[in-house]
Structures are given as structure tokens and as C-alpha cells.
Design a protein around this motif. Sequence first.
Motif: not given
Lengths: 372, 372
Positions: A126, A129-130, A133, A254-259, A267, A276-278
Motif C-alpha cells: 500500500y 503504491q501511494v 503514485r 498519508v493516513p493508513g490503517p490503524v492496525t 497517524n 492529511l494527504t490523499e
Amino acid sequence: MDERHARLALALTAYVGGALLARLLETFGSAEAALRAPARALARVPGIGPETVRALTSPDHEAAVARELRHMERLGVGLMVWGDAEYPENLRAIPSPPAVLTVKGRLEAGDRAAVAVVGARRATPYGQQVAARLARDLASRGITVVSGLAYGIDAAAHRGALEGRGRTLAVLGGGIGCLHPAGHRELADRIAACGAMLSEFPVMGRPLKANFPRRNRIISGLSLGVVVVEASLTSGALITARHGLEQGREVFAVPGPVTARQSQGCNRLLKSGAKLTESWEDVVAELAAQLRPGTGPASRGAPPPPPPLPPAGLLEPERRIYDLLADGPLPIDAIIGRLGLPPAAAASALVGLEMKGAISQRAGKVFERAIP
Amino acid sequence: MDERHARLALALTAYVGGALLARLLETFGSAEAALRAPARALARVPGIGPETVRALTSPDHEAAVARELRHMERLGVGLMVWGDAEYPENLRAIPSPPAVLTVKGRLEAGDRAAVAVVGARRATPYGQQVAARLARDLASRGITVVSGLAYGIDAAAHRGALEGRGRTLAVLGGGIGCLHPAGHRELADRIAACGAMLSEFPVMGRPLKANFPRRNRIISGLSLGVVVVEASLTSGALITARHGLEQGREVFAVPGPVTARQSQGCNRLLKSGAKLTESWEDVVAELAAQLRPGTGPASRGAPPPPPPLPPAGLLEPERRIYDLLADGPLPIDAIIGRLGLPPAAAASALVGLEMKGAISQRAGKVFERAIP
């Protein structure tokens, strides 16, 4: 020895970094004079210890410079000295600028419009990939992507920039002639062809572990903003973010899963106020003022900065709603009807506009522009 | 007809919601008087249309109330009327409180300490895992978890709360006797046993699509805060967040991958200022003042709120560093040495503390507490 070579000699001297170099120049007027200064005078410079005095007064400077210049010539590496006209503009004013930079490749004036894209070595698919991109999207719009040539996020960022046919800079934690990681030889050659590799360390210097946190200040220093894509709580990318903050750079995450361990650092940065960057648009929107036409990316065909709409950073359909409300207050149904929006999308955009203070709500779900 | 039944009659009348009920009570003094009012007088009430006047002056109120009460008795459903002592405290003051609520199960005084955990129906395994864990962790600490009994995040939240042996409330978009989705029968029974199902709609009312956005204001209204775990840009959970905002509730969002449609709504909320939520601690830290001892969770064994440390919301090892700096400024090496922290972890925490304005940095990487 001329002044540039004298500065190189100082930089090649163990224990002399950018801050001490500046102090030596201030005290003695030039690097050349500093190298001729007696031990007593050197010892009076604040922050200088006996080991540094010994190193500075050793008779080996000429030989060290000649050896370094031979290595540079053999490897096709150039030299930029602090004070040179071609020394990177963004880097000049950071708290501790490198005294010298060796360069493989070319820096351009447009590289002032640079954004660092950094993150964990042990990145997830993930994150990679980000990063790729984001770097591709920024680079293809004329923004130079800066990173550290490490495995994981860094490599994905460089590769993304190259894929976007843009420019990319790699700042190394060792000498340019001692590439690390060695597996990135081919990537390094492509970077040198479409940007540059940079280092403040002697050309054949080993990539010591202690070099990397220090190296990170150059990554952020070269850039207008630092995007951390993925980082654990102990990732060096957080050091880059901290340097960025010290240097007055915008910090993005870039945010991501908290897990996911690899997103905990990002985070945390977001909790602390990082943007926050999408996508590339979040970065460009925030840096618009610094990416102004005529300076850097605009002159290389980047999109013009968004019109000066108060407030900045509106997303779609927020902007459309905000524009619609220019003519006066409207009930939610009219907003939905006129823009043909799904009700939930309209509601979501209205949340966003209210939270940003762009609009306010009257009784009966009537919305109007907030008084600025 | 007594006043409570008259209010039920008004609520059973099509087109009469909480806001209009309040206006009718204000105009006529009681629901009972409003039901006896002539059409002319009703038509003068602001916001009332001819259809509502017709419905209010129909002679069927007695029969409708009797029928509703029979259904309620058969299903073991209780009635709470706006103005009743047992009407939920949090809900009394929202802009448009429901006129009546039917209840299966029991509300308790401690349910004032409630948090809504909501999100997308088409949730990912990640979202469901986080929702269940968050709800379990909150519920096991005495916080009531409110949600909407939908598939996906809602169901995961209810199940998590039950797993944490805590309390949970489900607010329905249809009548309690017309359960939707029907597949949640068993879950609904467990919720009624460890909390309550609530609805403002007639007991046998169908779960109309138009009911749900309206229903969402009750979910947020019952709660001190709204946590959106996963939501696309068109998810109804964003409507709940908007209601929460209107009602002065804290809005929280769980970050997720920028590549996942189901996290776009959350990431947008975060951009707009929602509190980034990784775990129950983030929620409790933010709501600490409202979760004070003696009111709700503390009386049911919840942890005491954190000590009043300026600033709030410090993470580990930020707090340890902040505590260490109570005695005066320290260089970064001393901080690392005294706390035995990995350098990158210390750097990351120092970023966080600086961004929160808790500490500031002097020359030479010396850190000190910021002047408050």
C-alpha cells in the motif's frame, strides 16, 4: 589553496559540519585563513574541541583535497560549496547547511519547487503504491521529488518520479562513490540522468548509520514540504519530518490503517497537525503560494495555482457549493437540486465546509457563506 | 386522552416531527389542546401546511393511539415521550428531538456516557475489525455504544460492545416491530437484553429509506461523540457526523488507506478537523471532561479521567519526555539517555510535542517546555 578548495578541506575534516564552518568563516574571514590559523586561535572558537583543533591544524589538507578531487573526477561528480551561486537556494538558509555537496547529475533552478516524499524502508505494498503514485503525479506536474534512495518508500518515490518523466533528487547517507544500498545502482544511474544524487560526505565515505538522521535535514531542506507516506513510530522518516518542521517546511502525512505498524508514525503526525494527504492535489493546494508562476514548476509547465478563493483547500463538491452560495443563503434541498448532488454527498460536503468555517447554517437547514 | 397519549397521537400523525411538536405545544399549551384546536388556528402555526392540518383534525387519533399501544404491549415495547423524566438527557436539547421514542430493553442513567460508533454498510474487514475492537474497548470501560443496527460497521460495533460485556443502544430507521435488516433478529435480541433498541417511528412502521438520515440525528444526539470508522463519500455515516457537529458533539474519524473507497469519507472528515482515532484512548482523552466521575461511566467503574496535564492528549513517550522537562531544558542526547529511548522514537515524540506546542527547541537541540 583557493577558497573553494579550502572549504572542501574543512568539510573533509572530521568534526566540521555546516554550523562550525559558518563560525570559522565568521571568525577568520575565510576558510583559507581558518586553515592557516594557529591552534590557540582555533581553540577560542565557541563549540570547537581539542580533537577538532588537532584535525584542523594537521598538515594533510592539500593531499586530502587532491585525493577527493581525483575521486570526483573519476566518478564524474561535481562540487558545490556553501556560498557558491549554484548551491541550492532552499538549502542556504537552513539552520545547519552542508558546507559542501557533491553532485552526480545536474541541479536546475526549477528544483526549488521540490517536495520530499519519504517513508519506511519496510514499507507495505500500500505504502509503495501511494508513494509511487504521488511522486509520479507531482513530478509530471513539474515538481522535483526529493528522497533518500533507501528501500521501500524512498525507492518507490524515485521510481514514481521517473515514471512521471519528471525530476528527482536522491540525498545519500554516504559518499556518492560508495553507493548504498548497492542494489540500487541502476536506479541511481537513472536518477543521475533525470535529476541528481547529492551527498555532503566524502565521495568514498561509507554510509555510516550515524550519517542518516543528519542526512535527513538535507532532504527536508531541499524541499518546500515533506510528505511522509508510511512510517513506524521509530522510522527515520519522522526525523525528516522534524527537520522539516524546524526548517519551516510544511509537513504532510498519508493516513493508513490503524492496525498497521507502518502507518503509526503517519497517524501520529496527523494527530500532531500534519496535513492529511490523499493525493498530489493536497500537496499542491497547500504549497500553492510557494509554487507561484515564474519560480520553478510554473515555468516548467505546472498547472497554475488555484484562484485565490477564501478559504483555501476546498474539495469537490465543496467548492461548487461554496460558489453557489455566493448569491446568498440557500436551503439544503435547493443546494442538492441545483447542483444535482446525491443528498449524502451534499451533506458530507456541507460538514466539510462548516468545519472549515467557510459556511454557516441558519435554522431550517439553510446554509450561507460565513462572514470572513 | 391524557397528555402523553396526545403526544403519541401527534407523533403518529404524518408530517409531525419533533420541531413541529414543540411549536404546537408552544402555541396551544399542550398536545391535548393541539388535538382539539380548530383547523383555522392550526393553519396559523408557522411551518404547518394544509396536509398537516387535515391529518391533525382527523377524528382517528384515539383509534391510532389504542392500536399503537396494543402493538407495543404485544412486543414488550415501552414508550418515552418528550418531556418525560426518563426521556434521554442527551437527546432533550438537540435542535429537533423526537416527540416520542419506543424502547425495547432499558435505558439507564449511565447511558448518558455514550459514544456513537458508525460507518459504512459495505465495510471492509479492516473497518469491521476496528469498529468491533473500539466498541469492545469503550463498552468494557462503561461507555455505552450507540449505533444503527445496519450491516457492516454498525453491526460490528454492537457486537463489539456485547463482547466487551458493556451496554449498547441501537436506533432504528423503522418501527421496532418491523426489524430491518431481518437477518439481525438475534443481534437485536441481544441488544435489547444489554441495552435497548430505540425508534421514533410507529412500532409497525416500515423502515423507509427517507427515515434513515433523520434517524441519524438520534444516534448522534444520544452520544457525547460520534466515531466514524469507515465511510465512503456518500455514506450515511457522514450525515450522522454532520448531525453530531450541529448538536455540538465531538466528531472522531478512523483513518484508512487513501486507496480505499470506504475510507474516503473518514479521511475527508479528518481533513476537516475531526479527531483522528486509533483506539478507545483517543476518544476517552477527548471526552474526559464530559465523562467526569459521578456522571455515568465513572460510577460504573470506568477509569478516572487523565490528570489535568497541560497540554492534553500527549502520547507515550511524549508524556515521559514532557515530565522529564519539568526540571528544565535538556539536550536531545540527555533526553534519550535518561529515558533509555531509541533516538528515532525520541525524535518522533519531540516532533509531536513541538507540533502540539508543548515544548520548544533552543539552539543546539536543547528542548524545554513551552511557556503556556
